[in-house]
Scaffold this motif. Structure first.
Motif, PDB file in Angstrom:
ATOM      1  N   GLN A   5      22.842  67.234 155.773  1.00  0.00           N
ATOM      2  CA  GLN A   5      22.912  66.524 154.493  1.00  0.00           C
ATOM      3  C   GLN A   5      21.547  65.971 154.110  1.00  0.00           C
ATOM      4  OE1 GLN A   5      26.486  64.259 153.491  1.00  0.00           O
ATOM      5  NE2 GLN A   5      25.206  62.465 153.241  1.00  0.00           N
ATOM      6  N   HIS A 234      24.191  64.008 138.958  1.00  0.00           N
ATOM      7  CA  HIS A 234      23.685  64.153 140.327  1.00  0.00           C
ATOM      8  C   HIS A 234      22.170  64.086 140.387  1.00  0.00           C
ATOM      9  CE1 HIS A 234      22.941  65.844 144.328  1.00  0.00           C
ATOM     10  NE2 HIS A 234      24.186  65.518 144.617  1.00  0.00           N
ATOM     11  N   TRP A 238      19.901  61.426 142.164  1.00  0.00           N
ATOM     12  CA  TRP A 238      19.004  61.942 143.196  1.00  0.00           C
ATOM     13  C   TRP A 238      17.631  61.292 143.100  1.00  0.00           C
ATOM     14  CZ3 TRP A 238      19.414  64.468 147.551  1.00  0.00           C
ATOM     15  CH2 TRP A 238      18.351  65.212 148.062  1.00  0.00           C
ATOM     16  N   GLN A 303      15.311  70.753 139.062  1.00  0.00           N
ATOM     17  CA  GLN A 303      16.274  70.550 140.141  1.00  0.00           C
ATOM     18  C   GLN A 303      17.122  71.792 140.390  1.00  0.00           C
ATOM     19  OE1 GLN A 303      16.393  68.222 142.208  1.00  0.00           O
ATOM     20  NE2 GLN A 303      18.453  67.645 142.840  1.00  0.00           N
ATOM     21  N   TYR A 304      17.412  72.545 139.340  1.00  0.00           N
ATOM     22  CA  TYR A 304      18.345  73.665 139.472  1.00  0.00           C
ATOM     23  C   TYR A 304      17.714  75.023 139.209  1.00  0.00           C
ATOM     24  CZ  TYR A 304      21.526  69.727 139.367  1.00  0.00           C
ATOM     25  OH  TYR A 304      22.157  68.533 139.643  1.00  0.00           O
ATOM     26  N   ARG A 309      18.685  76.468 146.563  1.00  0.00           N
ATOM     27  CA  ARG A 309      19.371  75.174 146.583  1.00  0.00           C
ATOM     28  C   ARG A 309      20.787  75.327 146.058  1.00  0.00           C
ATOM     29  NH1 ARG A 309      15.993  70.576 143.928  1.00  0.00           N
ATOM     30  NH2 ARG A 309      14.869  70.847 145.894  1.00  0.00           N
ATOM     31  N   TYR A 313      23.553  74.816 149.035  1.00  0.00           N
ATOM     32  CA  TYR A 313      23.991  73.422 149.069  1.00  0.00           C
ATOM     33  C   TYR A 313      25.124  73.148 148.093  1.00  0.00           C
ATOM     34  CZ  TYR A 313      19.968  72.134 151.942  1.00  0.00           C
ATOM     35  OH  TYR A 313      19.058  72.027 152.961  1.00  0.00           O
ATOM     36  N   SER A 314      25.920  72.151 148.454  1.00  0.00           N
ATOM     37  CA  SER A 314      26.912  71.576 147.561  1.00  0.00           C
ATOM     38  C   SER A 314      26.376  70.249 147.040  1.00  0.00           C
ATOM     39  CB  SER A 314      28.237  71.333 148.303  1.00  0.00           C
ATOM     40  OG  SER A 314      28.807  72.546 148.742  1.00  0.00           O
ATOM     41  N   PHE A 315      26.751  69.919 145.824  1.00  0.00           N
ATOM     42  CA  PHE A 315      26.295  68.675 145.206  1.00  0.00           C
ATOM     43  C   PHE A 315      27.423  67.658 145.325  1.00  0.00           C
ATOM     44  CE2 PHE A 315      24.093  72.243 143.344  1.00  0.00           C
ATOM     45  CZ  PHE A 315      22.769  71.840 143.401  1.00  0.00           C
ATOM     46  N   LEU A 322      22.872  66.088 148.872  1.00  0.00           N
ATOM     47  CA  LEU A 322      23.019  67.537 148.973  1.00  0.00           C
ATOM     48  C   LEU A 322      23.506  67.845 150.383  1.00  0.00           C
ATOM     49  CD1 LEU A 322      19.683  68.804 147.366  1.00  0.00           C
ATOM     50  CD2 LEU A 322      21.923  68.773 146.315  1.00  0.00           C
TER      51      LEU A 322
END
Length: 491
Positions: A5, A234, A238, A303-304, A309, A313-315, A322
């Motif tokens: 994480q 998110h 973050w 970020q995206y 990523r 990863y899951s948000f 993450l």
């Protein structure tokens, strides 16, 4: 902290943000004001809101009418109608539909753990709307009901119709507790109350990355509106720009504590303004409050745009962290507070999202006049579909450049396409040169261009095809007119 994480953002991004996206740049300031105007032009007016409130009251009265009760199976009755979605927040646009949930009760089971399927109620309502069309106008006080559609095999069955042209999505629930979707709307509402920049970004992202797809299989090029809002929350959490309200105000947004229907009542002031003034003043004093809407939009884009990523990863909306995906079943994984089935599952892939955001960040980091229009063209013209396309920021072509492009394209077509195909598909070839502008030229060559691409990339690699590919590559290297090239490549 678990090793899988990530809780800490790259703070150096914020430290260098002013250098990357300078707030005092005149073109970025223009974009900042254009985004604010975009929000103002697209947000729902007070007149439209009042009109939709009237429709909600009409639908509520209809659902409790004696005629409709006769269509329900024995033991089923309507408890109440609740509102969720964009209308229950400050994020509704003038084009937003009404998301409603009819909350049912059933007293036919002895075991309280056994719940009838919601489709029972929706099927009865659908039957009544279809078989009593002649009297519907009277029941709805003159409002016109049309385009009635029952989507029974969707993941969440809905009854869809229009009332005086306003789209309505009606779902059903037999739960004894308030629907989680209403609490989700309440949380989004709180972020709108907390920070006006949030509402501006939500309006823009929803309109810019609007998904189109089959309502049955929910296949979409981009994430749905709710997922986009979660991704925005998110990234703002973050970078510590907004707090995690689920953690700081659990008593308001924790669904385990929402046992009263008042918690989802739109008429309640507590719903519309859930945050206290102290929380808002505290947020106003954050150092990040000076960041512009454009800078926050850039953070969202960066970020995206890292596909690894998104793939790995899951948000997590509960913790703001993450964490590694448990499975690769879905391209986009969001661990939501309210939707336990991953709201990001509707996006079939993240490729288009990544490419669109890459073009967005590239545009922002190369400021110039009319940036909002350039950004809107990314999705309106689907420029994200070709990741190999050169920069969309090339300057407008001169008349000499236009003629050069026309000559080179004519050479490509003349050396690769036979006369019969040319006659069928490429009309007005000789009129390209005197065209007044590049958009007119583009319109003239928008035909069966897919056939051209197939010839370029076909299984038989001839010397003529090789020559054509070299000519096309020269066009790319010039980087003079991407609109013309796009029309030439795409169908």
């Amino acid at each position: 902290m678990p090793p899988h994480q990530l809780n800490t953002a790259a703070i150096d991004v914020l430290l260098h943000l002013e250098n990357t996206v300078p707030s005092k740049n005149e073109h970025l300031q223009e974009l900042h004001w254009d985004l604010q105007k975009f929000h103002k032009d697209h947000m729902q007016s007070s007149v439209m809101r009042a009109r939709k409130n009237r429709y909600i009251d009409l639908i509520r009265d209809f659902l409790k009418s004696e005629d409709l009760k006769k269509n329900f199976p024995p033991g089923i009755f309507v408890d109440r109608l609740v509102v969720f979605g964009s209308f229950a927040t400050h994020c509704a646009s003038k084009f937003s539909d009404l998301d409603l949930c009819v909350c049912m009760r059933y007293n036919g089971f002895c075991d309280p753990n056994r719940k009838p399927p919601p489709i029972w109620a929706l099927r009865s309502i659908h039957y009544h709307l279809i078989h009593h069309r002649r009297t519907l106008s009277e029941k709805f006080d003159g409002a016109k009901i049309e385009d009635v559609e029952f989507i029974s095999n969707a993941k969440v069955p809905i009854l869809r119709f229009k009332i005086d042209g306003v789209p309505v999505d009606l779902s059903a629930s037999f739960s004894d507790r308030p629907p989680k979707s209403c609490l989700a709307a309440k949380l989004i509402n709180a972020y709108c109350q907390l920070d006006d920049r949030f509402a501006i970004l939500v309006t823009f992202l929803k309109m810019w990355l609007k998904s189109e797809g089959d309502p049955v299989d929910h296949l979409k090029d981009f994430p749905n509106s709710y997922s986009l809002i979660l991704l925005l929350i998110h990234v703002l959490q973050w970078y510590r720009i907004v707090p995690n309200l689920y953690q700081t105000h659990a008593y308001l947004f924790n669904h385990h504590k929402a046992t009263s229907w008042d918690d989802v009542d739109l008429e309640s002031d507590e719903f519309w303004m859930p945050l206290d003034q102290k929380t808002i003043i505290c947020h106003q004093q954050r150092p990040s409050k000076h960041l512009t809407v454009v800078q926050l939009l850039y953070l969202f884009g960066t970020q995206y745009t890292t596909k690894n990523r998104l793939d790995e990863y899951s948000f997590n909306m509960k913790t703001g962290a993450l964490q590694l995906k448990k499975s690769r079943e879905y391209s986009l994984s969001i661990i939501d507070i309210y939707d336990e089935n991953n709201p990001g599952r509707s996006a079939r892939d993240t490729e288009y999202l990544v490419e669109a955001l890459r073009l967005l960040t590239r545009t922002i980091t190369d400021p110039r006049h009319g940036m909002l229009q350039s950004i809107l063209e990314i999705t309106s013209q689907q420029l994200y579909e070709d990741p190999e396309r050169p920069s969309i920021l090339a300057p407008d072509p001169t008349e000499t450049t236009q003629k050069t492009c026309i000559k080179m394209i004519r050479e490509v077509i003349n050396t690769t396409i036979s006369e019969d195909i040319k006659t069928d598909y490429f009309v007005d070839i000789l009129t390209w040169e005197p065209a007044e502008n590049i958009l007119e030229i583009s319109a003239k060559i928008r035909c069966d261009t897919r056939r051209v691409v197939e010839l370029f990339n076909g299984p038989k690699s001839t010397e003529i095809q090789k020559l054509a590919e070299e000519s096309l590559q020269k066009l790319f290297e010039l980087e003079l007119d991407l609109k013309l090239i796009v029309c030439f490549q795409d169908d």
